[in-house]
Write a protein that holds these residues in place. Structure first.
Motif, mmCIF file in Angstrom:
data_model
loop_
_atom_site.group_PDB
_atom_site.id
_atom_site.type_symbol
_atom_site.label_atom_id
_atom_site.label_comp_id
_atom_site.label_asym_id
_atom_site.label_seq_id
_atom_site.Cartn_x
_atom_site.Cartn_y
_atom_site.Cartn_z
ATOM 1 N N SER A 59 0.822 -1.221 0.000
ATOM 2 C CA SER A 59 0.000 0.000 0.000
ATOM 3 C C SER A 59 0.849 1.263 0.000
ATOM 4 C CB SER A 59 -0.939 0.005 1.205
ATOM 5 O OG SER A 59 -0.191 -0.016 2.399
ATOM 6 N N TRP A 60 2.089 1.176 0.424
ATOM 7 C CA TRP A 60 2.960 2.360 0.438
ATOM 8 C C TRP A 60 3.941 2.367 -0.732
ATOM 9 C CZ3 TRP A 60 7.946 0.680 1.845
ATOM 10 C CH2 TRP A 60 8.000 -0.538 2.515
ATOM 11 N N GLY A 61 3.669 1.496 -1.738
ATOM 12 C CA GLY A 61 4.424 1.543 -2.975
ATOM 13 C C GLY A 61 5.674 0.699 -3.042
ATOM 14 N N TYR A 62 5.923 -0.129 -2.033
ATOM 15 C CA TYR A 62 7.108 -0.986 -2.040
ATOM 16 C C TYR A 62 6.849 -2.193 -2.930
ATOM 17 C CZ TYR A 62 10.960 -3.877 -0.434
ATOM 18 O OH TYR A 62 12.083 -4.649 -0.377
ATOM 19 N N ARG A 63 7.744 -2.444 -3.849
ATOM 20 C CA ARG A 63 7.625 -3.565 -4.783
ATOM 21 C C ARG A 63 8.157 -4.823 -4.127
ATOM 22 N NH1 ARG A 63 10.387 -6.001 -9.017
ATOM 23 N NH2 ARG A 63 9.155 -6.275 -10.913
ATOM 24 N N LEU A 64 7.273 -5.793 -3.862
ATOM 25 C CA LEU A 64 7.664 -7.038 -3.201
ATOM 26 C C LEU A 64 8.337 -8.014 -4.152
ATOM 27 C CD1 LEU A 64 4.457 -7.639 -1.082
ATOM 28 C CD2 LEU A 64 6.711 -6.961 -0.220
ATOM 29 N N GLY A 65 7.942 -7.990 -5.409
ATOM 30 C CA GLY A 65 8.516 -8.907 -6.384
ATOM 31 C C GLY A 65 7.592 -9.100 -7.566
ATOM 32 N N ASP A 66 8.083 -9.812 -8.564
ATOM 33 C CA ASP A 66 7.323 -10.046 -9.784
ATOM 34 C C ASP A 66 6.175 -11.019 -9.548
ATOM 35 O OD1 ASP A 66 8.997 -8.389 -11.245
ATOM 36 O OD2 ASP A 66 10.354 -10.042 -11.755
ATOM 37 N N MET A 67 5.134 -10.866 -10.359
ATOM 38 C CA MET A 67 3.962 -11.729 -10.256
ATOM 39 C C MET A 67 4.284 -13.173 -10.628
ATOM 40 S SD MET A 67 1.101 -9.055 -11.712
ATOM 41 C CE MET A 67 -0.144 -10.259 -12.042
ATOM 42 N N ASP A 68 5.366 -13.411 -11.353
ATOM 43 C CA ASP A 68 5.719 -14.781 -11.702
ATOM 44 C C ASP A 68 6.583 -15.467 -10.651
ATOM 45 O OD1 ASP A 68 7.972 -13.305 -12.203
ATOM 46 O OD2 ASP A 68 8.344 -14.110 -14.196
ATOM 47 N N ASP A 69 6.890 -14.783 -9.557
ATOM 48 C CA ASP A 69 7.637 -15.372 -8.442
ATOM 49 C C ASP A 69 6.898 -15.091 -7.140
ATOM 50 O OD1 ASP A 69 9.498 -16.630 -6.895
ATOM 51 O OD2 ASP A 69 11.176 -15.361 -7.489
ATOM 52 N N VAL A 70 5.761 -15.743 -7.000
ATOM 53 C CA VAL A 70 4.856 -15.514 -5.877
ATOM 54 C C VAL A 70 5.518 -15.855 -4.548
ATOM 55 C CG1 VAL A 70 2.629 -16.174 -4.882
ATOM 56 C CG2 VAL A 70 2.860 -15.920 -7.350
ATOM 57 N N ASP A 71 6.228 -16.966 -4.485
ATOM 58 C CA ASP A 71 6.833 -17.389 -3.223
ATOM 59 C C ASP A 71 7.861 -16.386 -2.714
ATOM 60 O OD1 ASP A 71 5.305 -19.716 -3.025
ATOM 61 O OD2 ASP A 71 6.732 -20.859 -4.235
ATOM 62 N N ALA A 72 8.670 -15.830 -3.615
ATOM 63 C CA ALA A 72 9.667 -14.835 -3.200
ATOM 64 C C ALA A 72 8.994 -13.557 -2.713
ATOM 65 C CB ALA A 72 10.613 -14.522 -4.355
ATOM 66 N N ALA A 73 7.911 -13.151 -3.365
ATOM 67 C CA ALA A 73 7.187 -11.950 -2.931
ATOM 68 C C ALA A 73 6.565 -12.174 -1.558
ATOM 69 C CB ALA A 73 6.122 -11.570 -3.957
ATOM 70 N N ALA A 74 5.992 -13.350 -1.329
ATOM 71 C CA ALA A 74 5.408 -13.666 -0.026
ATOM 72 C C ALA A 74 6.485 -13.711 1.058
ATOM 73 C CB ALA A 74 4.654 -14.980 -0.087
ATOM 74 N N ALA A 75 7.650 -14.242 0.721
ATOM 75 C CA ALA A 75 8.758 -14.291 1.684
ATOM 76 C C ALA A 75 9.228 -12.883 2.031
ATOM 77 C CB ALA A 75 9.908 -15.114 1.119
ATOM 78 N N ARG A 76 9.266 -11.998 1.053
ATOM 79 C CA ARG A 76 9.675 -10.623 1.319
ATOM 80 C C ARG A 76 8.666 -9.935 2.242
ATOM 81 N NH1 ARG A 76 11.721 -8.393 -3.570
ATOM 82 N NH2 ARG A 76 13.666 -9.220 -2.812
ATOM 83 N N LEU A 77 7.377 -10.185 1.998
ATOM 84 C CA LEU A 77 6.343 -9.610 2.883
ATOM 85 C C LEU A 77 6.490 -10.172 4.293
ATOM 86 C CD1 LEU A 77 3.874 -7.796 3.244
ATOM 87 C CD2 LEU A 77 2.468 -9.800 2.719
ATOM 88 N N ALA A 78 6.754 -11.463 4.413
ATOM 89 C CA ALA A 78 6.954 -12.067 5.729
ATOM 90 C C ALA A 78 8.108 -11.385 6.458
ATOM 91 C CB ALA A 78 7.216 -13.568 5.590
ATOM 92 N N PHE A 79 9.175 -11.122 5.756
ATOM 93 C CA PHE A 79 10.311 -10.416 6.354
ATOM 94 C C PHE A 79 9.893 -9.018 6.832
ATOM 95 C CE2 PHE A 79 13.878 -7.465 5.929
ATOM 96 C CZ PHE A 79 14.772 -8.028 6.808
ATOM 97 N N LEU A 80 9.165 -8.301 5.991
ATOM 98 C CA LEU A 80 8.726 -6.950 6.351
ATOM 99 C C LEU A 80 7.791 -6.942 7.556
ATOM 100 C CD1 LEU A 80 8.071 -5.420 2.831
ATOM 101 C CD2 LEU A 80 9.975 -4.919 4.375
ATOM 102 N N LEU A 81 7.007 -8.009 7.701
ATOM 103 C CA LEU A 81 6.060 -8.085 8.808
ATOM 104 C C LEU A 81 6.631 -8.853 10.003
ATOM 105 C CD1 LEU A 81 2.694 -8.713 6.937
ATOM 106 C CD2 LEU A 81 3.619 -6.566 7.834
ATOM 107 N N ALA A 82 7.944 -9.041 10.004
ATOM 108 C CA ALA A 82 8.649 -9.686 11.124
ATOM 109 C C ALA A 82 8.108 -11.077 11.405
ATOM 110 C CB ALA A 82 8.599 -8.810 12.376
ATOM 111 N N ALA A 83 7.820 -11.840 10.342
ATOM 112 C CA ALA A 83 7.307 -13.205 10.498
ATOM 113 C C ALA A 83 8.439 -14.209 10.314
ATOM 114 C CB ALA A 83 6.208 -13.460 9.476
ATOM 115 N N LEU A 84 8.264 -15.376 10.876
ATOM 116 C CA LEU A 84 9.240 -16.447 10.713
ATOM 117 C C LEU A 84 9.197 -16.979 9.289
ATOM 118 C CD1 LEU A 84 8.680 -18.416 14.019
ATOM 119 C CD2 LEU A 84 10.591 -16.915 13.449
ATOM 120 N N PRO A 85 10.309 -17.483 8.778
ATOM 121 C CA PRO A 85 10.323 -18.056 7.431
ATOM 122 C C PRO A 85 9.396 -19.258 7.337
ATOM 123 C CG PRO A 85 12.547 -17.870 8.319
ATOM 124 C CD PRO A 85 11.603 -17.523 9.417
ATOM 125 N N ALA A 86 8.999 -19.579 6.099
ATOM 126 C CA ALA A 86 8.115 -20.733 5.873
ATOM 127 C C ALA A 86 8.830 -22.018 6.219
ATOM 128 C CB ALA A 86 7.665 -20.750 4.424
#
Length: 86
Positions: A59-86
């Motif tokens: 929502s604040w314009g940070y690019r998490l990753g490409d739409m063809d690499d969903v897992d990497a984008a989700a991992a980046r969001l997890a990092f930003l939200l201080a979540a443990l790795p999958a």
């Protein structure tokens, strides 16, 4: 180019594989369509993610990753939200 709605559904699924993340809402009929994800252990650590120009974007314009690499984008969001790795 991948379909935005199916990418957001896949992104929501990928975030669910992270133990500390919870999908709060998926709004595929809104404009823009989005997924809201939060850290399970915090009421203030959350983010709304949309798709723009072939990428997942916060929502604040940070690019998490490409739409063809969903897992990497989700991992980046997890990092930003201080979540443990999958």
């Amino acid at each position: 180019m991948m379909d935005t709605l199916s990418c957001l559904e896949r992104f929501a699924g990928a975030t669910r594989r992270h133990a500390d993340l919870s999908v709060q809402s998926i709004a595929l009929n809104s404009d823009p369509a989005y997924v809201c994800v939060r850290n399970r252990f915090s009421s203030t650590l959350f983010e709304t993610v949309t798709c723009a120009d072939g990428a997942f974007v916060t929502s604040w314009g940070y690019r998490l990753g490409d739409m063809d690499d969903v897992d990497a984008a989700a991992a980046r969001l997890a990092f930003l939200l201080a979540a443990l790795p999958a």
